[in-house]
Design a protein around this motif. Structure first.
Motif, PDB file in Angstrom:
ATOM      1  N   GLY A 108      53.328  85.334 101.098  1.00 47.06           N
ATOM      2  CA  GLY A 108      53.100  84.070 100.494  1.00 47.06           C
ATOM      3  C   GLY A 108      51.782  84.038  99.866  1.00 47.06           C
ATOM      4  N   GLU A 109      50.546  84.362 100.915  1.00 46.98           N
ATOM      5  CA  GLU A 109      49.131  84.016 100.416  1.00 46.98           C
ATOM      6  C   GLU A 109      48.976  84.889  99.344  1.00 46.98           C
ATOM      7  OE1 GLU A 109      46.316  85.563 103.212  1.00 46.98           O
ATOM      8  OE2 GLU A 109      47.269  87.366 103.623  1.00 46.98           O
ATOM      9  N   VAL A 110      49.741  85.938  98.807  1.00 49.75           N
ATOM     10  CA  VAL A 110      49.314  86.614  97.595  1.00 49.75           C
ATOM     11  C   VAL A 110      49.947  85.871  96.573  1.00 49.75           C
ATOM     12  CG1 VAL A 110      49.954  88.735  96.242  1.00 49.75           C
ATOM     13  CG2 VAL A 110      49.035  88.830  98.629  1.00 49.75           C
ATOM     14  N   GLN A 111      51.085  85.175  96.725  1.00 48.91           N
ATOM     15  CA  GLN A 111      51.878  84.379  95.801  1.00 48.91           C
ATOM     16  C   GLN A 111      50.921  83.261  95.377  1.00 48.91           C
ATOM     17  OE1 GLN A 111      56.174  84.482  95.275  1.00 48.91           O
ATOM     18  NE2 GLN A 111      56.279  85.626  97.479  1.00 48.91           N
ATOM     19  N   MET A 112      50.582  82.465  96.252  1.00 49.77           N
ATOM     20  CA  MET A 112      49.703  81.344  96.271  1.00 49.77           C
ATOM     21  C   MET A 112      48.579  81.390  95.521  1.00 49.77           C
ATOM     22  SD  MET A 112      51.301  78.811  97.600  1.00 49.77           S
ATOM     23  CE  MET A 112      52.940  79.484  97.296  1.00 49.77           C
ATOM     24  N   LEU A 113      47.974  82.581  95.558  1.00 51.84           N
ATOM     25  CA  LEU A 113      46.786  83.032  95.078  1.00 51.84           C
ATOM     26  C   LEU A 113      47.009  83.474  93.606  1.00 51.84           C
ATOM     27  CD1 LEU A 113      43.615  83.185  95.322  1.00 51.84           C
ATOM     28  CD2 LEU A 113      43.925  85.592  95.772  1.00 51.84           C
TER      29      LEU A 113
END
Length: 226
Positions: A197-202
């Motif tokens: 999720g953190e990769v997608q948010m970034l």
């Protein structure tokens, strides 16, 4: 020097997430803030030990039951930790947005702690799963074009739910996601090759994900204090 009533020792130990022996032995001073939070969650039944199957099929020796943040004392404690995260990372924003349902209480607790502890005033709102009788999808502050928002939720793994909700918010106003803050980021629980999720948010919003703790923090703490 005044000493605390001995009858208060169990309550103080529970509040700080330590044993009474540790409280008397000043072991609290050698614990990191993350370790204190993890011990607190463990002592209060929020960190639940036991093998569980996660939504994507992976296995974990524990899970986080954020519904067990069920007293005003517990919400006050976690709200302060959220507020500390905002201050320590120097996050600039206009609005806190709590995601229904778990993120609502945490965002409220954070907003109050930001004001009471740091004197910071900000706008606050939370989204709805379904529109009300007047078609409204938000309660509280009305989002405006260009506002910087901090998204608040309990757990992030794949980030799909948060992405869907952010897109819903962006249909209401052209907001910018300043950051996403969660209690725990379970990035290591993603199946191999799948973006967290953190990769997608970034990648999608240019927004960094901040978590109060991670799986690695829990593993280290349980190994150290078991």
């Amino acid at each position: 020097m005044a000493q605390p009533d001995i009858m208060m020792m169990p309550a103080l130990a529970t509040y700080f997430g330590v044993t009474i022996d540790e409280l008397f032995g000043y072991k609290l001073d050698v614990m990191t803030n993350k370790e204190r939070l993890i011990r607190y969650m463990d002592k209060n039944g929020i960190l639940v030990r036991g093998d569980v199957t996660l939504r994507h099929g992976g296995q974990s020796p524990y899970y986080i039951n954020t519904e067990n943040f069920s007293t005003n004392a517990q919400l006050s404690r976690i709200g302060e930790v959220f507020a500390d995260c905002i201050q320590e990372n120097h996050l600039e924003f206009d609005v806190l947005v709590g995601l229904a349902y778990h993120g609502i209480a945490f965002a409220v607790a954070m907003a109050m702690a930001l004001y009471n502890k740091y004197g910071k005033t900000c706008s606050y709102c939370y989204d709805r799963r379904m529109a009300d009788s007047r078609g409204r999808m938000l309660c509280g502050h009305t989002l405006l074009d260009g506002e910087q928002v901090v998204i608040v939720d309990d757990v992030m793994t794949s980030g799909l739910s948060v992405t869907e909700r952010v897109e819903q918010l962006r249909r209401l106003a052209e907001i910018q996601v300043a950051a996403v803050i969660v209690i725990i980021n379970r990035r290591n629980q993603m199946p191999g090759g799948s973006p967290s999720g953190e990769v997608q948010m970034l990648e999608k919003y240019g927004a960094k994900v901040y978590s109060l703790i991670t799986d690695e923090d829990i593993d280290d703490a349980l190994q150290k204090y078991r």
